[in-house]
Write an enzyme that holds these catalytic residues in place. Sequence first.
Site, PDB file in Angstrom:
ATOM      1  N   HIS A   1       6.800   4.948  12.613  1.00  0.00           N
ATOM      2  CA  HIS A   1       6.972   5.791  11.557  1.00  0.00           C
ATOM      3  C   HIS A   1       5.587   6.286  10.834  1.00  0.00           C
ATOM      4  O   HIS A   1       5.574   6.940   9.768  1.00  0.00           O
ATOM      5  CB  HIS A   1       7.870   5.039  10.542  1.00  0.00           C
ATOM      6  CG  HIS A   1       7.061   4.078   9.805  1.00  0.00           C
ATOM      7  ND1 HIS A   1       6.188   4.269   8.789  1.00  0.00           N
ATOM      8  CD2 HIS A   1       6.725   2.932  10.174  1.00  0.00           C
ATOM      9  CE1 HIS A   1       5.760   3.110   8.292  1.00  0.00           C
ATOM     10  NE2 HIS A   1       6.127   2.307   8.968  1.00  0.00           N
TER      11      HIS A   1
ATOM     12  N   GLU B   1      -0.708  -9.104  -1.001  1.00  0.00           N
ATOM     13  CA  GLU B   1      -1.357  -8.271   0.034  1.00  0.00           C
ATOM     14  C   GLU B   1      -2.551  -7.440  -0.188  1.00  0.00           C
ATOM     15  O   GLU B   1      -2.559  -6.561   0.412  1.00  0.00           O
ATOM     16  CB  GLU B   1      -0.035  -7.759   1.106  1.00  0.00           C
ATOM     17  CG  GLU B   1      -0.684  -7.567   2.351  1.00  0.00           C
ATOM     18  CD  GLU B   1       0.593  -6.491   3.039  1.00  0.00           C
ATOM     19  OE1 GLU B   1       0.479  -5.283   2.927  1.00  0.00           O
ATOM     20  OE2 GLU B   1       1.357  -7.207   3.619  1.00  0.00           O
TER      21      GLU B   1
ATOM     22  N   HIS C   1      13.490   4.793  12.201  1.00  0.00           N
ATOM     23  CA  HIS C   1      13.294   4.930  10.849  1.00  0.00           C
ATOM     24  C   HIS C   1      13.853   6.316  10.413  1.00  0.00           C
ATOM     25  O   HIS C   1      13.936   7.316  11.119  1.00  0.00           O
ATOM     26  CB  HIS C   1      11.603   5.147  10.884  1.00  0.00           C
ATOM     27  CG  HIS C   1      10.985   4.989   9.253  1.00  0.00           C
ATOM     28  ND1 HIS C   1      11.169   5.890   8.377  1.00  0.00           N
ATOM     29  CD2 HIS C   1      10.356   3.922   8.664  1.00  0.00           C
ATOM     30  CE1 HIS C   1      10.686   5.587   7.136  1.00  0.00           C
ATOM     31  NE2 HIS C   1      10.085   4.418   7.441  1.00  0.00           N
TER      32      HIS C   1
ATOM     33  N   GLU D   1      -1.882   5.265   3.277  1.00  0.00           N
ATOM     34  CA  GLU D   1      -1.971   3.893   2.759  1.00  0.00           C
ATOM     35  C   GLU D   1      -3.284   3.198   2.328  1.00  0.00           C
ATOM     36  O   GLU D   1      -3.223   2.222   1.538  1.00  0.00           O
ATOM     37  CB  GLU D   1      -1.187   2.907   3.736  1.00  0.00           C
ATOM     38  CG  GLU D   1       0.402   3.244   3.766  1.00  0.00           C
ATOM     39  CD  GLU D   1       0.690   4.419   4.664  1.00  0.00           C
ATOM     40  OE1 GLU D   1      -0.228   5.056   5.190  1.00  0.00           O
ATOM     41  OE2 GLU D   1       1.636   4.841   4.418  1.00  0.00           O
TER      42      GLU D   1
ATOM     43  N   ARG E   1       2.789   8.169   9.279  1.00  0.00           N
ATOM     44  CA  ARG E   1       2.399   9.767   8.845  1.00  0.00           C
ATOM     45  C   ARG E   1       1.412  10.407   9.797  1.00  0.00           C
ATOM     46  O   ARG E   1       1.369  11.546  10.372  1.00  0.00           O
ATOM     47  CB  ARG E   1       2.203   9.826   7.650  1.00  0.00           C
ATOM     48  CG  ARG E   1       3.120  10.194   6.788  1.00  0.00           C
ATOM     49  CD  ARG E   1       2.895  10.128   5.188  1.00  0.00           C
ATOM     50  NE  ARG E   1       4.018  10.857   4.501  1.00  0.00           N
ATOM     51  CZ  ARG E   1       5.049   9.996   3.919  1.00  0.00           C
ATOM     52  NH1 ARG E   1       5.207   8.944   4.360  1.00  0.00           N
ATOM     53  NH2 ARG E   1       5.885  10.846   3.215  1.00  0.00           N
TER      54      ARG E   1
ATOM     55  N   ASP F   1       0.822  -1.235   0.049  1.00  0.00           N
ATOM     56  CA  ASP F   1       0.062   0.052  -0.002  1.00  0.00           C
ATOM     57  C   ASP F   1       0.836   1.164  -0.169  1.00  0.00           C
ATOM     58  O   ASP F   1       0.314   2.258   0.494  1.00  0.00           O
ATOM     59  CB  ASP F   1      -0.939  -0.041   1.200  1.00  0.00           C
ATOM     60  CG  ASP F   1      -0.030  -0.230   2.484  1.00  0.00           C
ATOM     61  OD1 ASP F   1       1.064   0.048   2.408  1.00  0.00           O
ATOM     62  OD2 ASP F   1      -0.792  -0.620   3.578  1.00  0.00           O
TER      63      ASP F   1
HETATM   64  C1  UD1 Z   1       6.949   4.863   3.483  1.00  0.00           C
HETATM   65  C2  UD1 Z   1       5.473   4.554   3.210  1.00  0.00           C
HETATM   66  C3  UD1 Z   1       4.919   3.658   4.023  1.00  0.00           C
HETATM   67  C4  UD1 Z   1       5.608   2.436   4.595  1.00  0.00           C
HETATM   68  C5  UD1 Z   1       6.738   3.011   4.927  1.00  0.00           C
HETATM   69  C6  UD1 Z   1       7.718   1.722   5.471  1.00  0.00           C
HETATM   70  C7  UD1 Z   1       4.336   6.110   1.391  1.00  0.00           C
HETATM   71  C8  UD1 Z   1       3.460   7.135   1.089  1.00  0.00           C
HETATM   72  N1  UD1 Z   1       4.754   5.592   2.611  1.00  0.00           N
HETATM   73  O1  UD1 Z   1       6.731   5.918   4.355  1.00  0.00           O
HETATM   74  O2  UD1 Z   1       3.530   3.300   3.467  1.00  0.00           O
HETATM   75  O3  UD1 Z   1       4.752   1.886   5.678  1.00  0.00           O
HETATM   76  O4  UD1 Z   1       7.632   3.521   3.934  1.00  0.00           O
HETATM   77  O5  UD1 Z   1       8.986   2.234   5.928  1.00  0.00           O
HETATM   78  O6  UD1 Z   1       4.360   5.086   0.467  1.00  0.00           O
HETATM   79  N2  UD1 Z   1      14.291   8.109   4.120  1.00  0.00           N
HETATM   80  C9  UD1 Z   1      15.822   7.929   3.969  1.00  0.00           C
HETATM   81  N3  UD1 Z   1      16.234   6.616   3.442  1.00  0.00           N
HETATM   82  C10 UD1 Z   1      15.591   5.879   3.490  1.00  0.00           C
HETATM   83  C11 UD1 Z   1      14.209   5.630   3.396  1.00  0.00           C
HETATM   84  C12 UD1 Z   1      13.759   7.068   3.720  1.00  0.00           C
HETATM   85  O7  UD1 Z   1      16.625   9.000   3.846  1.00  0.00           O
HETATM   86  O8  UD1 Z   1      16.168   4.427   3.252  1.00  0.00           O
HETATM   87  C13 UD1 Z   1      13.862   9.210   4.146  1.00  0.00           C
HETATM   88  C14 UD1 Z   1      13.903  10.431   3.085  1.00  0.00           C
HETATM   89  O9  UD1 Z   1      14.160  11.588   3.372  1.00  0.00           O
HETATM   90  C15 UD1 Z   1      12.547  10.298   2.080  1.00  0.00           C
HETATM   91  C16 UD1 Z   1      11.712   9.969   3.752  1.00  0.00           C
HETATM   92  O10 UD1 Z   1      12.492   9.187   4.654  1.00  0.00           O
HETATM   93  O11 UD1 Z   1      12.214  11.449   1.602  1.00  0.00           O
HETATM   94  C17 UD1 Z   1      10.352   9.608   3.461  1.00  0.00           C
HETATM   95  O12 UD1 Z   1      10.197   8.233   2.694  1.00  0.00           O
HETATM   96  P1  UD1 Z   1       9.088   7.885   2.197  1.00  0.00           P
HETATM   97  O13 UD1 Z   1       9.280   6.525   1.479  1.00  0.00           O
HETATM   98  O14 UD1 Z   1       8.511   8.987   1.192  1.00  0.00           O
HETATM   99  O15 UD1 Z   1       7.935   7.648   3.446  1.00  0.00           O
HETATM  100  P2  UD1 Z   1       8.087   6.751   4.611  1.00  0.00           P
HETATM  101  O16 UD1 Z   1       7.758   7.510   5.793  1.00  0.00           O
HETATM  102  O17 UD1 Z   1       9.224   6.058   4.562  1.00  0.00           O
HETATM  103  N1  UDP Z   2      12.428  -3.983  10.192  1.00  0.00           N
HETATM  104  C1  UDP Z   2      13.845  -4.330   9.744  1.00  0.00           C
HETATM  105  N2  UDP Z   2      14.606  -3.217  10.360  1.00  0.00           N
HETATM  106  C2  UDP Z   2      14.142  -2.377  11.339  1.00  0.00           C
HETATM  107  C3  UDP Z   2      13.104  -2.258  11.580  1.00  0.00           C
HETATM  108  C4  UDP Z   2      12.065  -3.172  10.970  1.00  0.00           C
HETATM  109  O1  UDP Z   2      14.131  -5.098   8.978  1.00  0.00           O
HETATM  110  O2  UDP Z   2      15.257  -1.592  11.937  1.00  0.00           O
HETATM  111  C5  UDP Z   2      11.538  -4.946   9.244  1.00  0.00           C
HETATM  112  C6  UDP Z   2      10.374  -5.532  10.243  1.00  0.00           C
HETATM  113  O3  UDP Z   2      10.768  -6.660  10.459  1.00  0.00           O
HETATM  114  C7  UDP Z   2       9.111  -5.551   9.052  1.00  0.00           C
HETATM  115  C8  UDP Z   2       9.681  -4.495   8.270  1.00  0.00           C
HETATM  116  O4  UDP Z   2      10.824  -4.024   8.525  1.00  0.00           O
HETATM  117  O5  UDP Z   2       9.310  -6.697   8.406  1.00  0.00           O
HETATM  118  C9  UDP Z   2       8.744  -3.399   8.677  1.00  0.00           C
HETATM  119  O6  UDP Z   2       8.729  -2.190   7.894  1.00  0.00           O
HETATM  120  P1  UDP Z   2       8.366  -0.770   8.212  1.00  0.00           P
HETATM  121  O7  UDP Z   2       7.950  -0.446   9.656  1.00  0.00           O
HETATM  122  O8  UDP Z   2       9.256   0.235   7.726  1.00  0.00           O
HETATM  123  O9  UDP Z   2       6.930  -0.556   7.381  1.00  0.00           O
HETATM  124  P2  UDP Z   2       5.648  -1.187   7.476  1.00  0.00           P
HETATM  125  O10 UDP Z   2       5.562  -2.744   7.879  1.00  0.00           O
HETATM  126  O11 UDP Z   2       4.818  -0.289   8.706  1.00  0.00           O
HETATM  127  O12 UDP Z   2       4.774  -0.802   6.062  1.00  0.00           O
END
Ligand code: UD1
Ligand code: UDP
Length: 374
Positions: A213, A117, A245, A131, A215, A95
Amino acid sequence: MKILTVMGTRPEAIKLAPLAKRLSETPGIDSRVCVTAQHRQMLDQVLAIFGLVPDHDLDLMRHDQGLPWLTGAVLAALDPVLADHAPDWVVVQGDTTTTFAAALAAFYRHVPVAHVEAGLRTGNVRSPWPEEMNRRLASGLASLHFAPTEGARDNLLRENVDGSRIVVTGNTVIDALLAVRDRIAADHGLRAELSAEFGFLDPNRRLVLVTGHRRENFDGGLERVFGALLRLAGRGDVEVLYPVHLNPNVQAAANRVLTGRSGVHLIAPVDYLRFVHLMGRADLIVTDSGGVQEEAPSLGKPVLVTRDTTERPEAIEAGTARLVGTDEDDLVRQAGELLDDPDAYARMSRAVNPYGDGRAVERIIERLVRAQLH
Ligand code: UD1
Ligand code: UDP
């Protein structure tokens, strides 16, 4: 049959890696992987653990990226890959913005979409945001729906999705979890290395493992959860470990409230091998993550879910997870009850498997092959 699997974030990669690996080993399937790199470091951690090398890397992540920009960037960057490769199927998972935008890009190219999923719903488009809307839009765009549970299938049927296009598979996260858990169990050297790496944890204190994490929790929710964590750490018999995160909004809040506080360890996100090890070590997990809610019941770890809604009711019904929201006092009280009352703890720490048996990937491939034959 040409299959293009598209993934962008950490959870998509964890949940699609076992499928992509198996597709690449299946005779008659030309399988390719495209990463949008909506996440960069957190995605690369997963690719490395599973030995997955993408065929296409769109390398999109920008600092503190916005949703409209990211959506447009995925559409624009994926289209030439679809035009070039002309897959028979595009596979997306979950999602995220990558999920929705990749499904839309495939639709624009008349490529059928298989959604892994599928069918999770809270019924509230504002929670989780964005999501819940992404997954509804993905369902509208998909031709095959791989539902992890019967409940998810029922949600899709209620939305008039054709039942013959839905397969209940279990969640692929359990395939990933079991593979990694077995890998750790089989490797004595690795276990010793992991224990040494987390040697800073006090074996005499209970371990509360945290992720957060979402939003919809940026507007004060995260801070209230962090306030509760400080109070738990203040008990003296508890340690909090939180791999923070990389979203800058999460980093800022965690640094503001939790840095340097006694009994709280803030660390960088760890790779999946390490996180599975830490879940195994934890006494209690506090999380707003979807994936962690699915994994913890299999490991027999009680989970307090810091959200107001969940699209994953099965663990709550099984009694191993509780929806606690983000009220500080409530979280302290509910965590305290589990830490202080052995009966309450025992009731929540039974290992149950509502999300799958580790064979989801097999069922998905079987259905994709059948779709090709007919
Ligand atoms: C995203 C997804 C969320 C998912 C989550 C899992 C959307 C809108 N959000 O949220 O559904 O649950 O990922 O973790 O699709 N960043 C880094 N390095 C990384 C990852 C993120 O620096 O490896 C920082 C960057 O500044 C980036 C920001 O985090 O712009 C936001 O990343 P983004 O994927 O847009 O949103 P998440 O909060 O990570
Ligand atoms: N996870 C990981 N390292 C971490 C924290 C979480 O590998 O430091 C794994 C966790 O086991 C799960 C997935 O990341 O499988 C969850 O990711 P996240 O919380 O970013 O996204 P969400 O599940 O909320 O979409």
